[in-house]
Design a protein around this motif. Structure first.
Motif, PDB file in Angstrom:
ATOM      1  N   PRO A  28     -12.158 -33.460 -45.096  1.00  0.00           N
ATOM      2  CA  PRO A  28     -12.978 -34.578 -45.562  1.00  0.00           C
ATOM      3  C   PRO A  28     -13.316 -34.507 -47.053  1.00  0.00           C
ATOM      4  O   PRO A  28     -13.378 -35.526 -47.720  1.00  0.00           O
ATOM      5  CB  PRO A  28     -14.241 -34.472 -44.704  1.00  0.00           C
ATOM      6  N   ARG A  29     -13.509 -33.320 -47.585  1.00  0.00           N
ATOM      7  CA  ARG A  29     -13.867 -33.225 -49.013  1.00  0.00           C
ATOM      8  C   ARG A  29     -12.691 -33.518 -49.929  1.00  0.00           C
ATOM      9  O   ARG A  29     -12.881 -33.848 -51.095  1.00  0.00           O
ATOM     10  CB  ARG A  29     -14.494 -31.877 -49.333  1.00  0.00           C
ATOM     11  N   HIS A  30     -11.449 -33.426 -49.424  1.00  0.00           N
ATOM     12  CA  HIS A  30     -10.276 -33.729 -50.243  1.00  0.00           C
ATOM     13  C   HIS A  30      -9.750 -35.144 -50.022  1.00  0.00           C
ATOM     14  O   HIS A  30      -8.926 -35.612 -50.797  1.00  0.00           O
ATOM     15  CB  HIS A  30      -9.157 -32.724 -49.954  1.00  0.00           C
ATOM     16  N   ARG A  31     -10.235 -35.819 -48.979  1.00  0.00           N
ATOM     17  CA  ARG A  31      -9.700 -37.148 -48.638  1.00  0.00           C
ATOM     18  C   ARG A  31      -9.817 -38.175 -49.759  1.00  0.00           C
ATOM     19  O   ARG A  31      -8.893 -38.963 -49.951  1.00  0.00           O
ATOM     20  CB  ARG A  31     -10.377 -37.678 -47.378  1.00  0.00           C
ATOM     21  N   PRO A  32     -10.912 -38.202 -50.514  1.00  0.00           N
ATOM     22  CA  PRO A  32     -10.998 -39.232 -51.556  1.00  0.00           C
ATOM     23  C   PRO A  32      -9.904 -39.127 -52.628  1.00  0.00           C
ATOM     24  O   PRO A  32      -9.511 -40.129 -53.205  1.00  0.00           O
ATOM     25  CB  PRO A  32     -12.381 -39.009 -52.181  1.00  0.00           C
ATOM     26  N   GLY A  33      -9.390 -37.937 -52.869  1.00  0.00           N
ATOM     27  CA  GLY A  33      -8.413 -37.774 -53.947  1.00  0.00           C
ATOM     28  C   GLY A  33      -6.983 -37.595 -53.494  1.00  0.00           C
ATOM     29  O   GLY A  33      -6.081 -37.499 -54.326  1.00  0.00           O
ATOM     30  N   ILE A  78      -3.717 -30.130 -53.037  1.00  0.00           N
ATOM     31  CA  ILE A  78      -5.091 -29.618 -52.978  1.00  0.00           C
ATOM     32  C   ILE A  78      -5.359 -28.701 -54.164  1.00  0.00           C
ATOM     33  O   ILE A  78      -6.421 -28.767 -54.791  1.00  0.00           O
ATOM     34  CB  ILE A  78      -5.348 -28.896 -51.636  1.00  0.00           C
ATOM     35  N   ARG A  79      -4.408 -27.853 -54.501  1.00  0.00           N
ATOM     36  CA  ARG A  79      -4.569 -26.968 -55.666  1.00  0.00           C
ATOM     37  C   ARG A  79      -4.688 -27.764 -56.960  1.00  0.00           C
ATOM     38  O   ARG A  79      -5.510 -27.447 -57.815  1.00  0.00           O
ATOM     39  CB  ARG A  79      -3.403 -25.989 -55.757  1.00  0.00           C
ATOM     40  N   ALA A  80      -3.865 -28.796 -57.100  1.00  0.00           N
ATOM     41  CA  ALA A  80      -3.934 -29.625 -58.313  1.00  0.00           C
ATOM     42  C   ALA A  80      -5.287 -30.329 -58.392  1.00  0.00           C
ATOM     43  O   ALA A  80      -5.903 -30.383 -59.459  1.00  0.00           O
ATOM     44  CB  ALA A  80      -2.796 -30.644 -58.310  1.00  0.00           C
ATOM     45  N   GLN A  81      -5.761 -30.843 -57.268  1.00  0.00           N
ATOM     46  CA  GLN A  81      -7.059 -31.522 -57.247  1.00  0.00           C
ATOM     47  C   GLN A  81      -8.193 -30.542 -57.572  1.00  0.00           C
ATOM     48  O   GLN A  81      -9.105 -30.870 -58.322  1.00  0.00           O
ATOM     49  CB  GLN A  81      -7.271 -32.156 -55.875  1.00  0.00           C
ATOM     50  N   SER A  82      -8.102 -29.347 -57.029  1.00  0.00           N
ATOM     51  CA  SER A  82      -9.138 -28.343 -57.299  1.00  0.00           C
ATOM     52  C   SER A  82      -9.143 -27.938 -58.762  1.00  0.00           C
ATOM     53  O   SER A  82     -10.202 -27.739 -59.356  1.00  0.00           O
ATOM     54  CB  SER A  82      -8.914 -27.110 -56.417  1.00  0.00           C
ATOM     55  N   ALA A  83      -7.968 -27.824 -59.365  1.00  0.00           N
ATOM     56  CA  ALA A  83      -7.885 -27.474 -60.783  1.00  0.00           C
ATOM     57  C   ALA A  83      -8.515 -28.569 -61.639  1.00  0.00           C
ATOM     58  O   ALA A  83      -9.215 -28.279 -62.612  1.00  0.00           O
ATOM     59  CB  ALA A  83      -6.430 -27.254 -61.191  1.00  0.00           C
ATOM     60  N   LEU A  84      -8.302 -29.825 -61.267  1.00  0.00           N
ATOM     61  CA  LEU A  84      -8.920 -30.926 -62.011  1.00  0.00           C
ATOM     62  C   LEU A  84     -10.436 -30.893 -61.886  1.00  0.00           C
ATOM     63  O   LEU A  84     -11.148 -31.141 -62.855  1.00  0.00           O
ATOM     64  CB  LEU A  84      -8.387 -32.270 -61.509  1.00  0.00           C
ATOM     65  N   ARG A  86     -12.246 -28.296 -61.548  1.00  0.00           N
ATOM     66  CA  ARG A  86     -12.756 -27.180 -62.347  1.00  0.00           C
ATOM     67  C   ARG A  86     -12.683 -27.481 -63.841  1.00  0.00           C
ATOM     68  O   ARG A  86     -13.139 -26.707 -64.653  1.00  0.00           O
ATOM     69  CB  ARG A  86     -11.955 -25.912 -62.054  1.00  0.00           C
ATOM     70  N   GLY A  87     -12.074 -28.613 -64.212  1.00  0.00           N
ATOM     71  CA  GLY A  87     -12.009 -28.981 -65.615  1.00  0.00           C
ATOM     72  C   GLY A  87     -10.708 -28.651 -66.287  1.00  0.00           C
ATOM     73  O   GLY A  87     -10.549 -28.894 -67.481  1.00  0.00           O
ATOM     74  N   ALA A  88      -9.739 -28.129 -65.557  1.00  0.00           N
ATOM     75  CA  ALA A  88      -8.462 -27.783 -66.172  1.00  0.00           C
ATOM     76  C   ALA A  88      -7.776 -29.020 -66.730  1.00  0.00           C
ATOM     77  O   ALA A  88      -7.135 -28.974 -67.772  1.00  0.00           O
ATOM     78  CB  ALA A  88      -7.553 -27.083 -65.159  1.00  0.00           C
ATOM     79  N   GLY A  89      -7.930 -30.153 -66.044  1.00  0.00           N
ATOM     80  CA  GLY A  89      -7.303 -31.381 -66.512  1.00  0.00           C
ATOM     81  C   GLY A  89      -7.851 -31.829 -67.853  1.00  0.00           C
ATOM     82  O   GLY A  89      -7.121 -32.337 -68.691  1.00  0.00           O
ATOM     83  N   VAL A  90      -9.156 -31.649 -68.064  1.00  0.00           N
ATOM     84  CA  VAL A  90      -9.762 -32.040 -69.333  1.00  0.00           C
ATOM     85  C   VAL A  90      -9.189 -31.202 -70.469  1.00  0.00           C
ATOM     86  O   VAL A  90      -8.870 -31.716 -71.537  1.00  0.00           O
ATOM     87  CB  VAL A  90     -11.300 -31.903 -69.271  1.00  0.00           C
ATOM     88  N   LEU A  91      -9.017 -29.912 -70.228  1.00  0.00           N
ATOM     89  CA  LEU A  91      -8.434 -29.056 -71.258  1.00  0.00           C
ATOM     90  C   LEU A  91      -6.994 -29.437 -71.554  1.00  0.00           C
ATOM     91  O   LEU A  91      -6.586 -29.497 -72.708  1.00  0.00           O
ATOM     92  CB  LEU A  91      -8.501 -27.583 -70.822  1.00  0.00           C
ATOM     93  N   ALA A 109      -0.575 -38.536 -66.654  1.00  0.00           N
ATOM     94  CA  ALA A 109       0.439 -38.334 -65.616  1.00  0.00           C
ATOM     95  C   ALA A 109       0.643 -36.854 -65.334  1.00  0.00           C
ATOM     96  O   ALA A 109       0.810 -36.443 -64.189  1.00  0.00           O
ATOM     97  CB  ALA A 109       1.753 -38.976 -66.036  1.00  0.00           C
ATOM     98  N   SER A 110       0.601 -36.033 -66.372  1.00  0.00           N
ATOM     99  CA  SER A 110       0.826 -34.600 -66.174  1.00  0.00           C
ATOM    100  C   SER A 110      -0.369 -33.918 -65.512  1.00  0.00           C
ATOM    101  O   SER A 110      -0.229 -32.870 -64.900  1.00  0.00           O
ATOM    102  CB  SER A 110       1.136 -33.917 -67.502  1.00  0.00           C
ATOM    103  N   MET A 111      -1.550 -34.522 -65.619  1.00  0.00           N
ATOM    104  CA  MET A 111      -2.746 -33.920 -65.028  1.00  0.00           C
ATOM    105  C   MET A 111      -2.697 -33.895 -63.518  1.00  0.00           C
ATOM    106  O   MET A 111      -3.238 -33.002 -62.893  1.00  0.00           O
ATOM    107  CB  MET A 111      -3.993 -34.703 -65.450  1.00  0.00           C
ATOM    108  N   SER A 112      -2.054 -34.858 -62.912  1.00  0.00           N
ATOM    109  CA  SER A 112      -2.096 -34.958 -61.455  1.00  0.00           C
ATOM    110  C   SER A 112      -1.329 -33.846 -60.770  1.00  0.00           C
ATOM    111  O   SER A 112      -1.530 -33.595 -59.600  1.00  0.00           O
ATOM    112  CB  SER A 112      -1.555 -36.310 -61.013  1.00  0.00           C
ATOM    113  N   GLY A 113      -0.456 -33.162 -61.465  1.00  0.00           N
ATOM    114  CA  GLY A 113       0.284 -32.046 -60.867  1.00  0.00           C
ATOM    115  C   GLY A 113       1.497 -32.513 -60.104  1.00  0.00           C
ATOM    116  O   GLY A 113       2.603 -32.202 -60.448  1.00  0.00           O
TER     117      GLY A 113
END
Length: 133
Positions: A28-33, A78-84, A86-91, A109-113
């Motif tokens: 459920p916590r990953h469903r929105p993304g 799930i790993r890509a979403q978790s990295a985002l 944590r702020g990895a996507g912003v960096l 586009a590259s942020m989504s993994g």
């Protein structure tokens, strides 16, 4: 080794079960993304791209491999979403954005993994809007 046509023929009956499997496995916590339909497309693309190089003894062997691909695609998402989160996507975005629409679209586009046809369409739509603005 099976042809792409044979893979498609054998993949078609698994599609409903794959869709259910992916939807059921998303917490459920990953469903929105995470969109199960995007994942299903990614699985189908991977199966058709890599399947001709594989040897399957029978349908059960093929089915097992397809569900392994599905599970791994879900884990990657799930790993890509978790990295985002944590702020990895912003960096990543901060390092790739040069101030123009093309570099912003590429960075997003590259942020989504994991790329999918619907994500690519959304990025292309965003690029069009930014270029006309």
């Amino acid at each position: 080794m099976w042809s792409e046509l044979e893979l498609t023929r054998r993949l078609r009956p698994l599609t409903r079960r794959l869709r259910s499997f992916l939807a059921d496995q998303i917490s459920p916590r990953h469903r929105p993304g995470i969109d199960p339909e995007d994942l299903l497309q990614e699985v189908q693309i991977t199966v058709l791209a890599k399947g001709p190089d594989c040897f399957f003894r029978d349908d059960a062997d093929f089915e097992s491999w397809v569900f392994t691909v599905a599970r791994r695609k879900l884990i990657d998402e799930i790993r890509a979403q978790s990295a985002l989160k944590r702020g990895a996507g912003v960096l990543v975005l901060a390092g790739q954005f040069d101030g123009d629409a093309e570099s912003l679209a590429a960075a997003l586009a590259s942020m989504s993994g994991v790329k999918s046809p619907s994500r690519e369409a959304a990025v292309n739509e965003m690029r069009e809007v930014m270029l006309t603005a």
